[in-house]
Design an enzyme around this catalytic site. Structure first.
Site, PDB file in Angstrom:
ATOM      1  N   ASP A   1      18.025  37.879  94.298  1.00  0.00           N
ATOM      2  CA  ASP A   1      19.417  37.468  94.403  1.00  0.00           C
ATOM      3  C   ASP A   1      20.270  38.570  93.791  1.00  0.00           C
ATOM      4  O   ASP A   1      20.337  38.693  92.571  1.00  0.00           O
ATOM      5  CB  ASP A   1      19.598  36.139  93.657  1.00  0.00           C
ATOM      6  CG  ASP A   1      21.038  35.675  93.599  1.00  0.00           C
ATOM      7  OD1 ASP A   1      21.931  36.363  94.134  1.00  0.00           O
ATOM      8  OD2 ASP A   1      21.275  34.609  92.999  1.00  0.00           O
TER       9      ASP A   1
ATOM     10  N   HIS B   1      19.526  27.935  96.805  1.00  0.00           N
ATOM     11  CA  HIS B   1      19.094  29.084  97.603  1.00  0.00           C
ATOM     12  C   HIS B   1      17.993  28.649  98.567  1.00  0.00           C
ATOM     13  O   HIS B   1      17.242  27.725  98.288  1.00  0.00           O
ATOM     14  CB  HIS B   1      18.520  30.195  96.706  1.00  0.00           C
ATOM     15  CG  HIS B   1      19.516  30.816  95.806  1.00  0.00           C
ATOM     16  ND1 HIS B   1      20.104  32.024  96.082  1.00  0.00           N
ATOM     17  CD2 HIS B   1      20.034  30.401  94.618  1.00  0.00           C
ATOM     18  CE1 HIS B   1      20.940  32.331  95.095  1.00  0.00           C
ATOM     19  NE2 HIS B   1      20.912  31.363  94.199  1.00  0.00           N
TER      20      HIS B   1
ATOM     21  N   ASN C   1      23.498  38.773  94.264  1.00  0.00           N
ATOM     22  CA  ASN C   1      24.841  38.226  94.065  1.00  0.00           C
ATOM     23  C   ASN C   1      25.928  39.076  94.710  1.00  0.00           C
ATOM     24  O   ASN C   1      27.022  39.222  94.168  1.00  0.00           O
ATOM     25  CB  ASN C   1      25.142  38.006  92.573  1.00  0.00           C
ATOM     26  CG  ASN C   1      24.619  36.681  92.099  1.00  0.00           C
ATOM     27  OD1 ASN C   1      24.842  35.654  92.728  1.00  0.00           O
ATOM     28  ND2 ASN C   1      23.902  36.696  90.987  1.00  0.00           N
TER      29      ASN C   1
END
Length: 149
Positions: A37, A137, A39
């Protein structure tokens, strides 16, 4: 980065350090992956509402430009290799506003391959349905062959 300007500043420093660190894996003949991840929704196709998120950490211009530099250095975004320039597939949804149900998400989870790994890449997938229900997720997976193409 969204919690405070100080955290965004720390994120920006970390991204630059990670970019420098990651370069050592590009010329390696050993397959290497950067996964996780990050971001950051890299392009407008990686976020359901790009215009409404221009000032949101994870879709800031300088973060997206950093991602451009990461890919230009030689890393391959395997989900984009698989799916091309379509909208999505998203890998994260807010827990608000029925975002997952309506598929109003962000693609912020990546599998990036150095050239040696990209040469063995077979396919990628985001498991949106039937995936992990304990997370906001979705699993992102990639398959590889034993030998390069």
């Amino acid at each position: 980065g969204s919690s405070s300007p100080e955290r965004q500043h720390y994120k920006d420093i970390w991204l630059e350090d990670m970019l420098v660190w990651s370069q050592s894996f590009l010329a390696d003949s050993k397959p290497s992956l950067l996964c996780g991840d990050l971001n950051i929704a890299h392009t407008e196709n990686d976020i359901w509402n790009p215009s409404g998120n221009r000032r949101t950490s994870g879709f800031l211009d300088h973060e997206r430009e950093w991602f451009d530099r990461l890919l230009q250095s030689g890393w391959k975004d395997l989900v984009r290799v698989q799916f091309g320039g379509i909208k999505g597939p998203y890998s994260w949804w807010s827990n608000r506003g029925r975002a997952r149900e309506l598929d109003r998400g962000w693609r912020i989870d990546y599998i990036l391959a150095n050239p040696a790994a990209a040469d063995r890449f077979v396919r990628a997938e985001v498991i949106r349905e039937g995936g992990l229900r304990i997370s906001d997720h979705a699993p992102v997976i990639a398959d590889f062959s034993d030998h390069g193409h």
